[in-house]
Scaffold this motif. Structure first.
Motif, short mmCIF file in Angstrom:
data_model
loop_
_atom_site.label_atom_id
_atom_site.label_comp_id
_atom_site.label_asym_id
_atom_site.label_seq_id
_atom_site.Cartn_x
_atom_site.Cartn_y
_atom_site.Cartn_z
N LEU A 1 13.63 -9.39 15.12
CA LEU A 1 12.67 -10.31 15.71
C LEU A 1 11.86 -9.65 16.82
CD1 LEU A 1 14.85 -13.56 15.91
CD2 LEU A 1 13.15 -12.95 14.17
N ALA A 2 12.50 -8.80 17.60
CA ALA A 2 11.81 -8.13 18.70
C ALA A 2 10.75 -7.16 18.20
CB ALA A 2 12.82 -7.39 19.57
N SER A 3 10.92 -6.66 16.96
CA SER A 3 9.97 -5.69 16.41
C SER A 3 8.79 -6.34 15.70
CB SER A 3 10.69 -4.76 15.43
OG SER A 3 11.09 -5.48 14.26
N GLN A 4 8.78 -7.68 15.63
CA GLN A 4 7.72 -8.36 14.90
C GLN A 4 6.38 -8.25 15.62
OE1 GLN A 4 8.18 -10.06 11.70
NE2 GLN A 4 9.85 -8.61 12.04
N PRO A 5 5.28 -8.13 14.88
CA PRO A 5 3.95 -8.13 15.51
C PRO A 5 3.62 -9.50 16.09
CG PRO A 5 3.75 -8.18 13.12
CD PRO A 5 5.20 -7.97 13.41
N ASP A 6 2.55 -9.58 16.85
CA ASP A 6 2.21 -10.82 17.56
C ASP A 6 2.00 -12.00 16.61
OD1 ASP A 6 2.38 -9.47 19.93
OD2 ASP A 6 0.22 -9.11 20.11
N TRP A 7 1.46 -11.73 15.43
CA TRP A 7 1.14 -12.83 14.52
C TRP A 7 2.38 -13.41 13.83
CZ3 TRP A 7 2.74 -12.36 9.53
CH2 TRP A 7 3.02 -11.07 9.07
N SER A 8 3.48 -12.68 13.85
CA SER A 8 4.65 -13.04 13.05
C SER A 8 5.67 -13.84 13.84
CB SER A 8 5.32 -11.76 12.51
OG SER A 8 6.50 -12.06 11.81
N GLU A 9 6.08 -14.97 13.28
CA GLU A 9 7.16 -15.78 13.84
C GLU A 9 8.06 -16.20 12.68
OE1 GLU A 9 7.55 -19.47 16.99
OE2 GLU A 9 6.18 -19.72 15.30
N VAL A 10 9.14 -15.46 12.50
CA VAL A 10 10.01 -15.66 11.33
C VAL A 10 10.86 -16.92 11.52
CG1 VAL A 10 11.81 -14.65 9.89
CG2 VAL A 10 10.12 -13.17 11.00
N PRO A 11 10.72 -17.91 10.64
CA PRO A 11 11.57 -19.10 10.74
C PRO A 11 13.02 -18.76 10.37
CG PRO A 11 9.58 -19.53 9.44
CD PRO A 11 9.71 -18.05 9.58
N ILE A 12 13.97 -19.29 11.14
CA ILE A 12 15.39 -19.08 10.87
C ILE A 12 16.06 -20.45 10.73
CG2 ILE A 12 17.55 -18.06 11.68
CD1 ILE A 12 15.94 -16.08 13.29
N LEU A 13 16.61 -20.70 9.54
CA LEU A 13 17.31 -21.96 9.27
C LEU A 13 18.80 -21.73 9.44
CD1 LEU A 13 14.48 -22.28 7.93
CD2 LEU A 13 15.59 -23.67 6.16
N ILE A 14 19.43 -22.51 10.33
CA ILE A 14 20.85 -22.38 10.62
C ILE A 14 21.60 -23.52 9.93
CG2 ILE A 14 22.57 -22.05 12.42
CD1 ILE A 14 20.25 -20.08 12.58
N LEU A 15 22.59 -23.18 9.10
CA LEU A 15 23.41 -24.18 8.43
C LEU A 15 24.72 -24.34 9.20
CD1 LEU A 15 22.89 -23.07 4.69
CD2 LEU A 15 21.52 -24.66 6.07
N LEU A 16 24.95 -25.55 9.73
CA LEU A 16 26.11 -25.80 10.58
C LEU A 16 27.04 -26.83 9.95
CD1 LEU A 16 24.25 -26.16 14.00
CD2 LEU A 16 25.45 -24.14 13.15
N GLU A 17 28.33 -26.71 10.34
CA GLU A 17 29.29 -27.76 9.99
C GLU A 17 29.03 -28.98 10.86
OE1 GLU A 17 31.42 -27.74 7.58
OE2 GLU A 17 30.99 -25.67 6.97
N ARG A 18 29.39 -30.14 10.38
CA ARG A 18 29.14 -31.37 11.14
C ARG A 18 29.87 -31.34 12.48
NH1 ARG A 18 26.89 -35.87 9.55
NH2 ARG A 18 27.00 -35.21 7.37
N ALA A 19 31.06 -30.72 12.52
CA ALA A 19 31.84 -30.70 13.76
C ALA A 19 31.49 -29.51 14.67
CB ALA A 19 33.33 -30.65 13.42
#
Length: 346
Positions: A76-94
Motif C-alpha cells: 500500500l505504501a508503494s502505491q502511486p497517488d491515484w491508487s487506493e486499493v480496496p481491502i475487504l476484511i471477512l470477520l467472525e461475528r464474535a
C-alpha cells in the motif's frame, strides 16, 4: 496457489483465506461473473501476488498475521497517488471489530477498509466486490487521463519550442537577404505564412504525418488567386513527417519568392510546375522537381545567394542528397530525390 483467469475490463481480485473454504467459494462466485481471481495460501504466495498489483484484496480474519500485515503495508505504501486499493476484511461475528479496525488502521494508514461479517450473503458479497472493482476502474481512468494530459503538455511544450526555433531561423534567414524594412516585413510575413500552412495541414491530419499534396496546395494557394493557376502542382498522395513538410514548405516559399522577383512569376505569362513522384526500386524513392517557364531569360548569378544556399542545405537534410539547381536559359530548375523512408515517420 489456485486461480481462475478470465479476461475482463475490471481489475483482478486477490483472496487471502488460508483456512475454511472462503477462497474456494469466492473464486467460484467470481468465476461465474467472469472476474479474474487468484488465491494466496502461503506468505510466499502473498508476496508474489501483491507484486502483480491486484485491484481488490479480500482477506479473512485468520490470515491477518504479522507477515501478511507487513507485506500488505509495504504494498500500500508503494502505491502511486491515484491508487487506493480496496481491502475487504471477512470477520467472525464474535470478532473484536473495533480492536481489529484500530490495528489495521495503524498497520495500513489511509487504507480503504471494508468489513463484512461471516456468514455473508452471496448477493451482498458480490455487490461489494463489484462496486469496489468499479472504484478501481474509475481510478485507472483518472490515472490514464492524468498521464494523457501530461503527455499532451509535454508534446505542446516541445512543439512550441520547435515553432519558436523555426520562427527565429526564418527571421535570421530573412534579415540576411533583405535590403529594406519593407522587404524584410514582406518576406518574413510570407515565410511565416508558409510555416502556418504546414501546421494547419498537420492539425487537419490529426497526427505527426501530413499529406504532401495538402502541404504543397496550402503553400502555393496564396499565389494562385483570382482564377489564375500560375503554380501548377501534381503528384501522388503520400504522407511525410511534420519536420520534412516544414522544411519543404519553406524551400517552396523561397523558390516562389525568387520566381516572383527574378523568375517566371515576374512575367504575366510565366508559370511554375511542381511535380513529385515515387519510384519503386529496392526501396521507394521520392523525387521533387521545380520547373519555371515563360519568364525572362535566365542568367546564372556570379555568386550564390543565401536563399540558394539555404535550399541546397535544407533539401539535402530532408532527402539525403544535394539538389540539382540549373539556371537554364528557358527557366530555372531545381530537382532532388531521396528514399521515402527519410521523409516519413513510419
Amino acid at each position: 496457489m489456485n486461480g481462475v483467469f478470465i479476461e475482463s475490463e475490471l481489475d483482478w481480485v486477490l483472496i487471502l483465506a488460508p483456512f475454511r473454504k472462503d477462497a474456494d467459494y469466492i473464486m467460484a462466485l467470481l468465476g461465474e461473473q467472469k472476474v479474474e481471481v487468484k488465491a494466496g495460501r502461503t506468505d510466499d504466495d502473498v508476496t508474489h501476488l501483491l507484486s502483480l498489483s491486484p485491484g481488490v484484496i479480500i482477506i479473512a480474519h485468520e490470515a491477518l498475521n504479522p507477515s501478511v500485515l507487513a507485506s500488505i503495508g509495504e504494498h500500500l505504501a508503494s502505491q502511486p497517488d491515484w491508487s487506493e486499493v480496496p481491502i475487504l476484511i471477512l470477520l467472525e461475528r464474535a470478532a473484536p471489530i473495533s480492536r481489529i479496525r484500530s490495528r489495521l488502521e495503524r498497520s495500513w494508514p489511509g487504507a480503504r477498509l471494508l468489513f463484512h461479517i461471516r456468514p455473508i450473503a452471496r448477493l451482498e458479497l458480490m455487490n461489494s466486490i463489484q462496486s469496489n472493482l468499479l472504484v478501481r476502474l474509475r481510478q485507472r481512468q483518472v490515472r490514464n487521463a492524468i498521464e494523457r494530459e501530461r503527455e499532451l503538455r509535454l508534446e505542446l511544450n516541445h512543439r512550441i519550442k520547435n515553432i519558436l526555433a523555426s520562427v527565429s531561423s526564418i527571421f535570421r534567414m530573412t534579415r540576411r537577404g533583405a535590403t529594406t524594412v519593407d522587404e524584410l516585413a514582406g518576406d518574413f510575413t510570407g515565410r511565416l505564412q508558409a510555416l502556418s500552412s504546414v501546421h494547419t495541414a498537420v492539425f487537419e491530419a490529426n497526427g505527426e504525418d501530413v499529406s504532401l499534396s495538402s502541404m504543397v496546395e496550402l503553400t502555393v494557394s496564396p499565389y494562385n488567386s483570382k482564377g489564375l493557376n500560375r503554380i501548377r502542382a501534381r503528384g501522388p498522395n503520400i504522407s511525410i513527417s511534420r519536420d520534412a513538410a516544414t522544411t519543404i514548405a519553406l524551400c517552396l516559399h523561397e523558390l516562389i519568392t525568387n520566381a516572383i522577383k527574378y523568375g517566371a512569376l515576374s512575367q504575366d505569362d510565366g508559370v511554375v510546375d511542381i511535380v513529385w513522384a515515387v519510384s519503386e526500386e529496392n526501396e521507394p524513392v521520392v523525387s521533387l522537381q521545380w520547373t519555371e517557364a515563360g519568364g525572362p531569360d535566365v542568367v546564372e548569378p556570379t555568386r550564390q545567394g543565401y536563399g540558394t544556399r539555404y535550399i541546397r542545405s535544407a533539401l539535402a537534410s530532408v532527402f539525403g542528397s544535394v539538389p540539382e539547381i540549373a539556371f537554364a536559359p528557358s527557366g530555372f530548375r531545381c530537382s532532388v530525390a531521396g528514399p521515402l523512408s527519410r521523409l516519413s515517420t513510419k
